[in-house]
Write an enzyme that holds these catalytic residues in place. Structure first.
Site, PDB file in Angstrom:
ATOM      1  N   GLY A 126       0.739  -1.242  -0.040  1.00 34.72           N
ATOM      2  CA  GLY A 126       0.017  -0.004   0.041  1.00 34.72           C
ATOM      3  C   GLY A 126       0.953   1.084   0.042  1.00 34.72           C
ATOM      4  N   GLN A 138      -2.211   6.955   1.520  1.00 32.87           N
ATOM      5  CA  GLN A 138      -1.693   8.079   2.262  1.00 32.87           C
ATOM      6  C   GLN A 138      -0.707   7.656   3.470  1.00 32.87           C
ATOM      7  OE1 GLN A 138      -4.289  10.968   5.135  1.00 32.87           O
ATOM      8  NE2 GLN A 138      -3.911   9.019   6.171  1.00 32.87           N
ATOM      9  N   ASP A 139      -0.722   6.853   4.255  1.00 32.12           N
ATOM     10  CA  ASP A 139      -0.008   6.281   5.051  1.00 32.12           C
ATOM     11  C   ASP A 139       1.440   5.627   4.338  1.00 32.12           C
ATOM     12  OD1 ASP A 139      -2.072   6.844   6.751  1.00 32.12           O
ATOM     13  OD2 ASP A 139      -2.010   4.857   7.396  1.00 32.12           O
ATOM     14  N   ALA A 150      -1.676  -2.201   2.702  1.00 29.40           N
ATOM     15  CA  ALA A 150      -2.508  -2.073   1.695  1.00 29.40           C
ATOM     16  C   ALA A 150      -4.083  -2.624   2.293  1.00 29.40           C
ATOM     17  CB  ALA A 150      -1.835  -3.176   0.474  1.00 29.40           C
ATOM     18  N   SER A 153      -9.759   0.516   1.893  1.00 29.89           N
ATOM     19  CA  SER A 153      -9.887   0.981   3.277  1.00 29.89           C
ATOM     20  C   SER A 153     -11.178   1.870   3.198  1.00 29.89           C
ATOM     21  CB  SER A 153      -8.515   1.709   3.468  1.00 29.89           C
ATOM     22  OG  SER A 153      -8.574   2.865   2.602  1.00 29.89           O
ATOM     23  N   SER A 210      -7.376  -1.222  12.788  1.00 31.67           N
ATOM     24  CA  SER A 210      -8.184   0.065  12.735  1.00 31.67           C
ATOM     25  C   SER A 210      -9.254   0.133  13.991  1.00 31.67           C
ATOM     26  CB  SER A 210      -9.098   0.064  11.512  1.00 31.67           C
ATOM     27  OG  SER A 210      -9.843   0.946  11.531  1.00 31.67           O
ATOM     28  N   GLU A 245     -12.102   1.298  13.753  1.00 29.25           N
ATOM     29  CA  GLU A 245     -13.395   0.567  13.320  1.00 29.25           C
ATOM     30  C   GLU A 245     -13.575  -0.778  13.998  1.00 29.25           C
ATOM     31  OE1 GLU A 245     -15.852   1.639  10.650  1.00 29.25           O
ATOM     32  OE2 GLU A 245     -15.066   3.474  11.784  1.00 29.25           O
ATOM     33  N   TYR A 301     -15.527  -3.999   6.179  1.00 30.10           N
ATOM     34  CA  TYR A 301     -14.193  -3.553   6.243  1.00 30.10           C
ATOM     35  C   TYR A 301     -13.952  -3.899   7.858  1.00 30.10           C
ATOM     36  CZ  TYR A 301     -10.439  -0.382   7.301  1.00 30.10           C
ATOM     37  OH  TYR A 301      -9.433   0.271   7.921  1.00 30.10           O
TER      38      TYR A 301
HETATM   39  P1  NAP Z   1      -5.236   4.184   1.641  1.00 29.51           P
HETATM   40  O1  NAP Z   1      -4.715   5.821   1.122  1.00 29.51           O
HETATM   41  O2  NAP Z   1      -6.562   3.758   0.926  1.00 29.51           O
HETATM   42  O3  NAP Z   1      -4.131   3.203   0.927  1.00 29.51           O
HETATM   43  C1  NAP Z   1      -4.396   1.873   0.850  1.00 29.51           C
HETATM   44  C2  NAP Z   1      -3.545   1.335  -0.358  1.00 29.51           C
HETATM   45  O4  NAP Z   1      -3.608   0.109  -0.548  1.00 29.51           O
HETATM   46  C3  NAP Z   1      -3.719   2.213  -1.692  1.00 29.51           C
HETATM   47  O5  NAP Z   1      -2.625   2.560  -2.128  1.00 29.51           O
HETATM   48  C4  NAP Z   1      -4.331   0.868  -2.555  1.00 29.51           C
HETATM   49  O6  NAP Z   1      -3.725   0.906  -3.726  1.00 29.51           O
HETATM   50  C5  NAP Z   1      -3.580  -0.244  -1.999  1.00 29.51           C
HETATM   51  N1  NAP Z   1      -4.629  -1.535  -2.407  1.00 29.51           N
HETATM   52  C6  NAP Z   1      -5.804  -1.553  -2.323  1.00 29.51           C
HETATM   53  N2  NAP Z   1      -6.259  -2.858  -2.811  1.00 29.51           N
HETATM   54  C7  NAP Z   1      -4.814  -3.465  -2.889  1.00 29.51           C
HETATM   55  C8  NAP Z   1      -4.725  -4.739  -3.620  1.00 29.51           C
HETATM   56  N3  NAP Z   1      -5.662  -5.651  -3.929  1.00 29.51           N
HETATM   57  N4  NAP Z   1      -3.166  -5.018  -3.787  1.00 29.51           N
HETATM   58  C9  NAP Z   1      -2.415  -4.096  -3.704  1.00 29.51           C
HETATM   59  N5  NAP Z   1      -2.586  -2.835  -2.822  1.00 29.51           N
HETATM   60  C10 NAP Z   1      -3.992  -2.643  -2.664  1.00 29.51           C
HETATM   61  O7  NAP Z   1      -5.167   3.893   3.215  1.00 29.51           O
HETATM   62  P2  NAP Z   1      -4.434   4.686   4.075  1.00 29.51           P
HETATM   63  O8  NAP Z   1      -5.287   5.806   4.724  1.00 29.51           O
HETATM   64  O9  NAP Z   1      -3.102   4.972   3.849  1.00 29.51           O
HETATM   65  O10 NAP Z   1      -4.284   3.558   5.088  1.00 29.51           O
HETATM   66  C11 NAP Z   1      -3.412   2.506   5.328  1.00 29.51           C
HETATM   67  C12 NAP Z   1      -3.759   1.417   6.052  1.00 29.51           C
HETATM   68  O11 NAP Z   1      -4.040   1.731   7.432  1.00 29.51           O
HETATM   69  C13 NAP Z   1      -5.047   0.559   5.433  1.00 29.51           C
HETATM   70  O12 NAP Z   1      -4.950  -0.634   5.649  1.00 29.51           O
HETATM   71  C14 NAP Z   1      -6.266   0.972   6.116  1.00 29.51           C
HETATM   72  O13 NAP Z   1      -7.149   0.039   6.251  1.00 29.51           O
HETATM   73  C15 NAP Z   1      -5.522   1.443   7.712  1.00 29.51           C
HETATM   74  N6  NAP Z   1      -6.103   2.235   8.409  1.00 29.51           N
HETATM   75  C16 NAP Z   1      -6.031   3.459   7.974  1.00 29.51           C
HETATM   76  C17 NAP Z   1      -6.726   4.413   8.932  1.00 29.51           C
HETATM   77  C18 NAP Z   1      -6.876   5.928   8.547  1.00 29.51           C
HETATM   78  O14 NAP Z   1      -7.427   6.757   9.382  1.00 29.51           O
HETATM   79  N7  NAP Z   1      -6.183   6.691   7.425  1.00 29.51           N
HETATM   80  C19 NAP Z   1      -7.073   4.278  10.271  1.00 29.51           C
HETATM   81  C20 NAP Z   1      -6.912   2.907  10.725  1.00 29.51           C
HETATM   82  C21 NAP Z   1      -6.365   1.837   9.902  1.00 29.51           C
HETATM   83  P3  NAP Z   1      -4.404   1.738  -4.947  1.00 29.51           P
HETATM   84  O15 NAP Z   1      -3.814   3.062  -4.980  1.00 29.51           O
HETATM   85  O16 NAP Z   1      -4.224   0.762  -6.141  1.00 29.51           O
HETATM   86  O17 NAP Z   1      -5.971   1.794  -4.689  1.00 29.51           O
HETATM   87  O1  F7E Z   2     -16.049   8.757   7.682  1.00 29.93           O
HETATM   88  C1  F7E Z   2     -19.258  10.364   7.964  1.00 29.93           C
HETATM   89  C2  F7E Z   2     -19.254   8.691   7.975  1.00 29.93           C
HETATM   90  O2  F7E Z   2     -15.029   7.807   5.305  1.00 29.93           O
HETATM   91  C3  F7E Z   2     -16.001   9.528   8.667  1.00 29.93           C
HETATM   92  C4  F7E Z   2     -10.835   5.070   7.008  1.00 29.93           C
HETATM   93  O3  F7E Z   2      -9.502   5.351   7.043  1.00 29.93           O
HETATM   94  O4  F7E Z   2     -11.001   5.776   9.256  1.00 29.93           O
HETATM   95  C5  F7E Z   2     -11.483   5.755   8.146  1.00 29.93           C
HETATM   96  O5  F7E Z   2     -12.623   5.205   8.120  1.00 29.93           O
HETATM   97  C6  F7E Z   2     -17.353   9.586   9.147  1.00 29.93           C
HETATM   98  C7  F7E Z   2     -18.391   8.384   9.163  1.00 29.93           C
HETATM   99  O6  F7E Z   2     -13.583   7.569   7.345  1.00 29.93           O
HETATM  100  C8  F7E Z   2     -19.921  11.542   4.527  1.00 29.93           C
HETATM  101  O7  F7E Z   2     -20.407   8.212   8.055  1.00 29.93           O
HETATM  102  C9  F7E Z   2     -20.759  11.786   6.583  1.00 29.93           C
HETATM  103  O8  F7E Z   2     -19.222   8.490  10.294  1.00 29.93           O
HETATM  104  O9  F7E Z   2     -13.886   9.716   6.520  1.00 29.93           O
HETATM  105  P1  F7E Z   2     -14.735   8.535   6.477  1.00 29.93           P
HETATM  106  P2  F7E Z   2     -14.154   6.147   8.445  1.00 29.93           P
HETATM  107  O10 F7E Z   2     -15.295   5.673   7.993  1.00 29.93           O
HETATM  108  O11 F7E Z   2     -14.043   6.751   9.893  1.00 29.93           O
HETATM  109  C10 F7E Z   2     -10.889   4.429   9.774  1.00 29.93           C
HETATM  110  C11 F7E Z   2     -10.094   4.459  11.184  1.00 29.93           C
HETATM  111  C12 F7E Z   2     -10.564   3.298   8.942  1.00 29.93           C
HETATM  112  O12 F7E Z   2      -9.660   2.518   9.379  1.00 29.93           O
HETATM  113  C13 F7E Z   2     -10.973   3.453   7.625  1.00 29.93           C
HETATM  114  O13 F7E Z   2      -9.826   2.743   6.526  1.00 29.93           O
HETATM  115  O14 F7E Z   2     -18.000  10.672   8.354  1.00 29.93           O
HETATM  116  N1  F7E Z   2     -19.706  11.006   6.599  1.00 29.93           N
HETATM  117  N2  F7E Z   2     -20.743  12.102   5.296  1.00 29.93           N
HETATM  118  C14 F7E Z   2     -19.165  10.809   5.582  1.00 29.93           C
HETATM  119  N3  F7E Z   2     -18.037   9.974   5.163  1.00 29.93           N
HETATM  120  C15 F7E Z   2     -17.660   9.941   3.620  1.00 29.93           C
HETATM  121  N4  F7E Z   2     -16.542   9.164   3.216  1.00 29.93           N
HETATM  122  N5  F7E Z   2     -18.381  10.776   2.759  1.00 29.93           N
HETATM  123  C16 F7E Z   2     -19.512  11.370   3.331  1.00 29.93           C
HETATM  124  O15 F7E Z   2     -20.049  12.229   2.442  1.00 29.93           O
END
Ligand code: NAP
Ligand code: F7E
Length: 340
Positions: free
Chosen positions: A8, A12-13, A85, A88, A129, A131, A152
């Protein structure tokens, strides 16, 4: 020279983590999909960075392709493996639950089992996560019950338990980082924070009139992604493998995010934000608020960016960006009613 593999890497990360590891002198191997949406924008600066020359390698790969994974693991023999990856997006996971569970939940097993069978000493980081806590009452810490509310989150629970199981069963140095929401100017455009900051800048430019959102009442503990990748790295440096919550300890609603983001450019969110039921989820997570005392005590980790600072940084970055070419990869933020 220490070597790391980052799956991944174009996310972002992944981009922040590759930067951090390169700064620390690692040889970094990022795995990206050939069709990756983020590689062009999030990693180009590293590919052209003279300080990373000869130490930064991108490899095509897919979380579903065990053969490729085994090949890269055998070739690189990394000291550290960061499994970032995932599919997400929580709401999207309701639309494509099966592939989400495969990519997000089962793929970590492929990596753990490959490291075990190859007999590598590689330290493994799983991107778990908040979540996973779902409807568990806040504040949540490492001992809080898991109650996932989406495919998820179910997939992340599976991967979390597998990580712990491989540690307990086979002595793998496997760590699960339970990270609460973390954001940045590099956040994907269909997550709510970036959707809002992108819309604010488009509204200021006169390119957009309204912003359609779902539930404004959900509360999240939002931190800065740059701080959170530092926590990932610290987890793998600790003497013994363990699980850690990473969070700021403060939660705000989506409405409060709108208030600050629009307020930063002198606008009132009520004049622009419209409700759209398409952005609701079949089951919502109402309130996530992390208690990261363990990470502070053992890893000496604390967040450095406040909520207000995070929001203003994101709005400012979108205002400064003149590159419209990346805007329409996901069209959630547009007035035009599209999917996502
Ligand atoms: P992200 O921006 O969605 O990055 C995820 C990456 O995974 C993307 O570059 C995506 O590639 C790649 N990917 C998806 N499907 C794949 C596949 N089949 N094979 C290879 N690569 C694949 O997510 P992030 O925010 O950086 O988060 C990084 C990790 O932390 C994720 O596992 C996410 O679930 C977890 N996480 C995120 C948060 C948060 O708030 N950001 C919080 C808790 C946990 P493409 O560019 O090809 O789509
Ligand atoms: O939603 C509300 C939505 O999609 C946040 C991922 O990185 O963090 C992320 O998951 C909140 C939710 O993030 C819209 O219903 C309202 O309550 O930005 P989000 P998420 O679902 O918290 C966790 C920790 C991860 O692990 C995940 O990978 O915002 N919301 N209106 C909306 N959300 C979206 N996307 N779009 C809207 O229009």
């Amino acid at each position: 020279m220490r070597k790391a593999i980052v799956t991944g890497a174009a996310g972002q990360d992944g981009s922040y983590l590759c930067e951090l590891l390169l700064d620390k002198g690692y040889e970094v191997h990022g795995i990206v999909r050939r069709t990756s949406s983020g590689g062009e924008t999030r990693l180009t600066h590293l590919e052209h960075d003279p300080n990373a020359s000869g130490r930064f390698f991108l490899h095509h790969g897919d979380q579903l392709d065990t053969g490729r994974l085994v090949q890269l693991l055998s070739k690189v023999e990394p000291d550290e493996f960061y499994n970032l990856a995932a599919q997400s997006h929580v709401r999207v996971s309701f639309e494509i639950p099966e592939s989400t569970v495969d990519v997000t939940g089962v793929a970590p097993l492929r990596a753990l089992e490959s490291i075990r069978l190859l007999g590598l000493e590689t330290r493994f980081y799983q991107a778990s996560s908040s979540e996973m806590f779902g409807s568990t009452n806040p504040p949540q810490n490492e001992l809080s019950p898991l109650h996932p509310r989406s495919p998820y989150a179910c997939a992340k629970v599976l991967a979390h338990h597998l990580t712990v199981n491989y540690r307990e069963s086979y002595g793998l140095h496997a760590v699960s980082g339970i990270l609460f929401n973390h954001e940045s100017p590099r956040r994907g455009e269909n997550f709510v924070t970036r959707k809002i900051t992108k819309a604010v800048s488009a509204i200021v430019r006169g390119e957009q009139q309204h912003l359609f959102l779902g539930n404004l009442d959900a509360k999240r503990d939002w931190g800065f992604a740059g701080d959170y990748v530092e926590a990932m790295w610290r987890m793998l440096q600790a003497d013994s493998p363990d699980d850690f919550v990473v969070a700021t300890g403060e939660a705000f609603s989506v409405q409060q995010f709108c208030d600050l983001a629009f307020g930063h450019v002198g606008l009132k969110w009520q004049d622009y934000v419209r409700y759209d039921a398409r952005f609701e989820r079949p089951a919502e997570v109402d309130h996530l608020l992390g208690d990261a005392s363990k990470a502070k005590a053992i890893l000496d980790w604390t967040p450095t960016v406040s909520f207000e600072e995070l929001v203003t940084r994101m709005v400012d970055a979108d205002l400064q960006s003149s590159d419209k070419s990346v805007v329409d990869l996901t069209t959630e933020h547009n007035d035009a009613h599209s999917h996502s």
